[in-house]
Design a protein around this motif. Structure first.
Motif, PDB file in Angstrom:
ATOM      1  N   ASN A  48      34.434  33.774  46.938  1.00 60.02           N
ATOM      2  CA  ASN A  48      35.233  34.026  45.938  1.00 60.02           C
ATOM      3  C   ASN A  48      34.530  33.975  44.662  1.00 60.02           C
ATOM      4  O   ASN A  48      34.511  34.849  43.746  1.00 60.02           O
ATOM      5  CB  ASN A  48      36.560  33.265  45.878  1.00 60.02           C
ATOM      6  CG  ASN A  48      37.336  33.678  47.127  1.00 60.02           C
ATOM      7  OD1 ASN A  48      38.011  34.852  46.768  1.00 60.02           O
ATOM      8  ND2 ASN A  48      37.722  33.027  48.025  1.00 60.02           N
ATOM      9  N   LEU A  49      33.660  32.807  44.435  1.00 63.21           N
ATOM     10  CA  LEU A  49      32.992  32.615  43.261  1.00 63.21           C
ATOM     11  C   LEU A  49      32.007  34.106  42.943  1.00 63.21           C
ATOM     12  O   LEU A  49      31.859  34.374  41.792  1.00 63.21           O
ATOM     13  CB  LEU A  49      32.159  31.543  42.944  1.00 63.21           C
ATOM     14  CG  LEU A  49      33.173  30.263  42.665  1.00 63.21           C
ATOM     15  CD1 LEU A  49      32.270  28.873  43.108  1.00 63.21           C
ATOM     16  CD2 LEU A  49      33.703  30.480  41.774  1.00 63.21           C
ATOM     17  N   ILE A  50      31.301  34.368  44.080  1.00 67.33           N
ATOM     18  CA  ILE A  50      30.594  35.529  43.939  1.00 67.33           C
ATOM     19  C   ILE A  50      31.212  36.865  43.434  1.00 67.33           C
ATOM     20  O   ILE A  50      30.857  37.464  42.569  1.00 67.33           O
ATOM     21  CB  ILE A  50      29.737  35.628  45.227  1.00 67.33           C
ATOM     22  CG1 ILE A  50      28.557  34.421  45.630  1.00 67.33           C
ATOM     23  CG2 ILE A  50      28.835  37.184  45.346  1.00 67.33           C
ATOM     24  CD1 ILE A  50      28.221  34.656  46.896  1.00 67.33           C
ATOM     25  N   LEU A  51      32.318  37.131  44.036  1.00 69.08           N
ATOM     26  CA  LEU A  51      33.093  38.155  43.941  1.00 69.08           C
ATOM     27  C   LEU A  51      33.571  38.324  42.362  1.00 69.08           C
ATOM     28  O   LEU A  51      33.526  39.060  41.855  1.00 69.08           O
ATOM     29  CB  LEU A  51      34.206  38.197  44.755  1.00 69.08           C
ATOM     30  CG  LEU A  51      34.079  38.620  46.306  1.00 69.08           C
ATOM     31  CD1 LEU A  51      35.307  38.572  47.106  1.00 69.08           C
ATOM     32  CD2 LEU A  51      33.394  40.170  46.448  1.00 69.08           C
ATOM     33  N   ILE A  52      33.971  36.948  41.828  1.00 69.56           N
ATOM     34  CA  ILE A  52      34.485  36.769  40.420  1.00 69.56           C
ATOM     35  C   ILE A  52      33.351  36.951  39.645  1.00 69.56           C
ATOM     36  O   ILE A  52      33.667  37.612  38.602  1.00 69.56           O
ATOM     37  CB  ILE A  52      35.019  35.386  40.363  1.00 69.56           C
ATOM     38  CG1 ILE A  52      36.247  35.185  40.879  1.00 69.56           C
ATOM     39  CG2 ILE A  52      35.215  35.147  38.790  1.00 69.56           C
ATOM     40  CD1 ILE A  52      36.813  33.892  40.955  1.00 69.56           C
ATOM     41  N   ILE A  53      32.131  36.479  39.798  1.00 62.75           N
ATOM     42  CA  ILE A  53      30.957  36.980  39.091  1.00 62.75           C
ATOM     43  C   ILE A  53      30.609  38.422  39.094  1.00 62.75           C
ATOM     44  O   ILE A  53      30.460  38.863  38.088  1.00 62.75           O
ATOM     45  CB  ILE A  53      29.837  35.686  39.517  1.00 62.75           C
ATOM     46  CG1 ILE A  53      30.110  34.750  39.219  1.00 62.75           C
ATOM     47  CG2 ILE A  53      28.456  36.353  38.844  1.00 62.75           C
ATOM     48  CD1 ILE A  53      29.020  33.817  39.781  1.00 62.75           C
ATOM     49  N   LEU A  54      30.720  39.002  40.223  1.00 64.83           N
ATOM     50  CA  LEU A  54      30.348  40.537  40.322  1.00 64.83           C
ATOM     51  C   LEU A  54      31.321  41.248  39.517  1.00 64.83           C
ATOM     52  O   LEU A  54      31.029  42.459  38.645  1.00 64.83           O
ATOM     53  CB  LEU A  54      30.327  40.796  41.651  1.00 64.83           C
ATOM     54  CG  LEU A  54      28.980  40.195  42.461  1.00 64.83           C
ATOM     55  CD1 LEU A  54      29.168  40.574  43.887  1.00 64.83           C
ATOM     56  CD2 LEU A  54      27.573  40.839  41.935  1.00 64.83           C
ATOM     57  N   ALA A  55      32.607  40.906  39.590  1.00 64.16           N
ATOM     58  CA  ALA A  55      33.781  41.600  38.820  1.00 64.16           C
ATOM     59  C   ALA A  55      33.635  41.301  37.341  1.00 64.16           C
ATOM     60  O   ALA A  55      33.870  42.443  36.535  1.00 64.16           O
ATOM     61  CB  ALA A  55      34.928  41.156  39.178  1.00 64.16           C
ATOM     62  N   MET A  56      33.087  40.201  37.121  1.00 62.55           N
ATOM     63  CA  MET A  56      32.822  39.767  35.528  1.00 62.55           C
ATOM     64  C   MET A  56      31.749  40.619  34.969  1.00 62.55           C
ATOM     65  O   MET A  56      31.807  41.220  33.653  1.00 62.55           O
ATOM     66  CB  MET A  56      33.053  38.407  35.384  1.00 62.55           C
ATOM     67  CG  MET A  56      34.301  37.679  35.355  1.00 62.55           C
ATOM     68  SD  MET A  56      34.126  35.918  35.298  1.00 62.55           S
ATOM     69  CE  MET A  56      33.860  35.709  33.413  1.00 62.55           C
ATOM     70  N   SER A  57      30.847  40.805  35.644  1.00 62.18           N
ATOM     71  CA  SER A  57      29.453  41.501  35.346  1.00 62.18           C
ATOM     72  C   SER A  57      29.591  43.097  35.405  1.00 62.18           C
ATOM     73  O   SER A  57      28.737  43.754  35.010  1.00 62.18           O
ATOM     74  CB  SER A  57      28.306  40.857  36.035  1.00 62.18           C
ATOM     75  OG  SER A  57      28.481  40.944  37.482  1.00 62.18           O
ATOM     76  N   GLY A  58      30.655  43.378  35.902  1.00 59.29           N
ATOM     77  CA  GLY A  58      30.902  44.934  36.140  1.00 59.29           C
ATOM     78  C   GLY A  58      30.207  45.466  37.246  1.00 59.29           C
ATOM     79  O   GLY A  58      30.149  46.703  37.233  1.00 59.29           O
ATOM     80  N   VAL A  59      29.913  44.880  37.972  1.00 56.95           N
ATOM     81  CA  VAL A  59      29.116  45.437  39.443  1.00 56.95           C
ATOM     82  C   VAL A  59      30.134  45.969  40.170  1.00 56.95           C
ATOM     83  O   VAL A  59      30.018  46.911  40.837  1.00 56.95           O
ATOM     84  CB  VAL A  59      28.055  44.132  40.062  1.00 56.95           C
ATOM     85  CG1 VAL A  59      27.646  44.830  41.299  1.00 56.95           C
ATOM     86  CG2 VAL A  59      27.091  43.899  39.190  1.00 56.95           C
TER      87      VAL A  59
END
Length: 61
Positions: A48-59
């Motif tokens: 979930n943390l990885i998905l949040i980071i990816l979503a916040m960075s626009g990936v």
């Protein structure tokens, strides 16, 4: 309005009921978390943390 029960009173009644239930001699407590349970919880948090980071960075959008 007078017949309305406050949320605090409902919470207190439910808490007392559950504590009384747990204090009974024949109450069976759930088994403790095993190492595998902690591992799965950690994996879920990590994903979930990885998905949040990816979503916040626009990936991912």
């Amino acid at each position: 309005m007078k017949n309305e029960v406050s949320i605090e009173k409902l919470i207190n009644e439910e808490t007392k009921r559950r504590l009384d239930l747990m204090e009974e001699k024949d109450y069976e407590f759930p088994e403790r978390f095993s190492k595998m349970d902690y591992l799965w919880a950690g994996i879920c948090v990590g994903v979930n943390l990885i998905l949040i980071i990816l979503a916040m960075s626009g990936v991912i959008q």
